[in-house]
Design a protein around this motif. Structure first.
Motif, PDB file in Angstrom:
ATOM      1  N   GLY A  64      43.733  29.776  33.491  1.00 39.01           N
ATOM      2  CA  GLY A  64      43.121  31.052  33.153  1.00 39.01           C
ATOM      3  C   GLY A  64      44.045  32.062  32.511  1.00 39.01           C
ATOM      4  O   GLY A  64      43.802  32.532  31.409  1.00 39.01           O
ATOM      5  N   GLY A  65      45.087  32.464  33.232  1.00 37.85           N
ATOM      6  CA  GLY A  65      46.071  33.370  32.646  1.00 37.85           C
ATOM      7  C   GLY A  65      45.510  34.699  32.185  1.00 37.85           C
ATOM      8  O   GLY A  65      45.707  35.113  31.051  1.00 37.85           O
ATOM      9  N   ASP A  66      44.769  35.402  33.098  1.00 40.45           N
ATOM     10  CA  ASP A  66      44.332  36.765  32.827  1.00 40.45           C
ATOM     11  C   ASP A  66      43.265  36.848  31.743  1.00 40.45           C
ATOM     12  O   ASP A  66      43.173  37.854  31.035  1.00 40.45           O
ATOM     13  CB  ASP A  66      45.534  37.638  32.446  1.00 40.45           C
ATOM     14  CG  ASP A  66      45.259  39.128  32.610  1.00 40.45           C
ATOM     15  OD1 ASP A  66      44.553  39.489  33.553  1.00 40.45           O
ATOM     16  OD2 ASP A  66      45.748  39.917  31.785  1.00 40.45           O
ATOM     17  N   ARG A  67      42.452  35.822  31.596  1.00 35.78           N
ATOM     18  CA  ARG A  67      41.393  35.834  30.599  1.00 35.78           C
ATOM     19  C   ARG A  67      40.097  35.277  31.196  1.00 35.78           C
ATOM     20  O   ARG A  67      40.134  34.353  32.023  1.00 35.78           O
ATOM     21  CB  ARG A  67      41.767  34.988  29.370  1.00 35.78           C
ATOM     22  CG  ARG A  67      42.985  35.479  28.605  1.00 35.78           C
ATOM     23  CD  ARG A  67      42.730  36.827  27.940  1.00 35.78           C
ATOM     24  NE  ARG A  67      43.863  37.265  27.146  1.00 35.78           N
ATOM     25  CZ  ARG A  67      44.903  37.965  27.609  1.00 35.78           C
ATOM     26  NH1 ARG A  67      44.945  38.302  28.896  1.00 35.78           N
ATOM     27  NH2 ARG A  67      45.878  38.343  26.807  1.00 35.78           N
ATOM     28  N   PRO A  68      38.949  35.808  30.768  1.00 42.99           N
ATOM     29  CA  PRO A  68      37.663  35.248  31.195  1.00 42.99           C
ATOM     30  C   PRO A  68      37.408  33.908  30.518  1.00 42.99           C
ATOM     31  O   PRO A  68      38.072  33.547  29.545  1.00 42.99           O
ATOM     32  CB  PRO A  68      36.656  36.304  30.741  1.00 42.99           C
ATOM     33  CG  PRO A  68      37.309  36.954  29.561  1.00 42.99           C
ATOM     34  CD  PRO A  68      38.782  36.955  29.854  1.00 42.99           C
ATOM     35  N   GLY A  69      36.415  33.192  31.026  1.00 45.98           N
ATOM     36  CA  GLY A  69      36.068  31.915  30.416  1.00 45.98           C
ATOM     37  C   GLY A  69      35.343  32.077  29.101  1.00 45.98           C
ATOM     38  O   GLY A  69      35.524  31.294  28.168  1.00 45.98           O
TER      39      GLY A  69
END
Length: 471
Positions: free
Chosen positions: A184-189
């Motif tokens: 993920g790393g601080d991002r939405p899917g």
């Protein structure tokens, strides 16, 4: 100049027994090495692989170990220009960004700059943490290497390259006991950006498949979200590879209702545990991104802001929590790197390691693990007086399914009324717990039934926990 080797790996996929698992009840985590419940007490060290020397790393890990942390969350391909800016030894992860060929050299002697490469340094961090009994919550990449024009990037991953990269990384660490995989790393899917809808889930699924192909389908994998007010369940609600949902309550507001998001996950998706993987950071400016921040206006998240949010996330049902300090995640040293927005404070990362909550928050872990039964649930019906309504005054209560104990967190040192009949019959042993010191104080009220009033021992400590046990 370093001469990079192209390595060809020929390996047989093996099913490795996961070291971190979810208990059958889905109520808590378990460490299979000990068979004991595991409370995730994380620290955000996002730039650990990228900005730190070996000596710095040892100093940092020793300090966090002494403070009771057990998961160190760090990013292999770091957020702050991690693909192009050299690490402290003059190395980058890839020799070619177009092909994503790993920059690997022969040997791994740290005294020889020609031998010691970027990946040798990652190895050192992982093994140094293992020696200290610490897990590495390993993010293979920050999300800007996947998401469309969102961060410094560059965007280098599609489904194929993501699988290839992740497979190689999983092969490297498949036998290492202390890896927890975090995608993920601080991002939405998926998201809207520049008027278009983007769906990055196929890329993250490709990474998850590479992990399970190499390490087995029981491997613990979770997903670190952006601070968008959504859980990873919003994008991956029915996917077998995801072991635990996570939210990021983040740094945009003091009023973020972390309890509502955790409560929603546990009600709608009871098959997986959940936690707040990135609460607000100590010394982080409150919402500094819109150009309207001032010290006198929004200010910084205080130690009480941070501590209270972490307790709320756990009492709402979280199986752990993650601490952060604004100087530590970026390993702030202005002699080496410009600071990410810090307002008017510049605290060196070594000084920041001893910040208030960093030395206190292990008391939360100790409190939860001191209970004999980990099958907890939120139960605010225990609170017979006003329960509060927002981040300033909301009181949260948790109890075990057998009704033999309850923990009630008060954000203000005020009288509370508790319905002791919500617990099993029997004599009640009641204490006040100080989240700042870990000290217990026997309650003056020794009643065992009915609605009873309890007053914290002092108003000099902002928040308290009322601890009730049925003897």
């Amino acid at each position: 100049m370093k001469y990079y080797l192209t390595l060809v790996f020929i390996c047989v996929t093996t099913l490795v027994t996961a070291q971190m698992i979810v208990d059958e009840s889905n109520k808590y985590l378990k460490d299979t090495r000990t068979g004991q419940p595991f409370f995730w007490m994380g620290d955000t060290a996002w730039e650990l692989f990228h900005r730190m020397t070996r000596e710095d790393i040892i100093y940092y890990l020793d300090k966090r170990k002494s403070q009771g942390f057990n998961v160190i969350q760090a990013v292999v391909l770091a957020e702050l220009d991690g693909l192009k800016q050299d690490n402290r030894y003059g190395d980058v992860p890839f020799s070619n960004l177009n092909t994503l060929e790993w920059a690997v050299t022969k040997g791994n002697n740290p005294a020889d700059a020609e031998e010691y490469d970027y990946w040798d340094h990652v190895d050192f961090v992982v093994k140094a943490a293992a020696k200290r009994g610490l897990y590495i919550g390993m993010l293979p990449t920050w999300g800007d290497k996947v998401a469309y024009e969102w961060g410094s990037g560059p965007r280098v991953f599609d489904e194929n390259s993501a699988y290839t990269y992740m497979k190689k990384l999983a092969e490297r660490y498949q036998d290492q006991w202390n890896i927890i995989w975090i995608l993920g790393g601080d991002r939405p899917g998926f998201y809207e950006r520049n008027g278009q809808r983007h769906d990055d889930r196929p890329v993250w699924r490709a990474m998850a498949k590479a992990i399970t192909d190499i390490c087995g389908d029981k491997t613990f994998i979770t997903y670190h979200t952006g601070g968008s007010g959504e859980s990873s369940s919003a994008w991956f609600d029915d996917e077998d590879w995801l072991s635990m949902y996570a939210i990021q309550s983040g740094h945009g507001s003091r009023s973020y209702p972390v309890w509502d998001y955790i409560r929603s996950d546990l009600q709608n998706y009871p098959d997986k545990p959940v936690m707040d993987m990135e609460p607000c950071y100590e010394n982080h400016p409150v919402n500094p991104w819109d150009g309207k921040w001032t010290k006198e206006g929004r200010g910084y998240f205080s130690s009480a802001d941070v501590r209270i949010r972490m307790y709320r996330g756990v009492f709402a049902g979280g199986v752990g929590t993650t601490y952060g300090h604004h100087s530590v995640w970026q390993f702030l040293d202005t002699a080496l790197n410009a600071p990410v927005f810090t307002g008017d404070t510049l605290v060196h990362w070594k000084e920041a390691l001893d910040s208030e909550v960093a030395n206190q928050i292990h008391h939360l872990k100790d409190l939860i693990l001191s209970q004999a039964d980990m099958h907890r649930m939120e139960d605010s019906l225990l609170i017979a007086s006003k329960r509060g309504s927002d981040y300033r005054d909301l009181i949260l209560a948790t109890r075990n399914e057998e009704d033999t104990y309850a923990l009630i967190h008060l954000p203000q040192p005020k009288l509370i009324q508790v319905n002791l009949d919500r617990l099993a019959a029997g004599k009640k042993l009641v204490h006040w717990f100080n989240p700042s010191t870990g000290e217990y104080y026997r309650s003056k009220n020794e009643a065992s039934s009915g609605i009873q009033s309890f007053t914290p021992p002092t108003d000099t400590q902002q928040d308290w926990v009322l601890v009730v046990h049925v003897e």
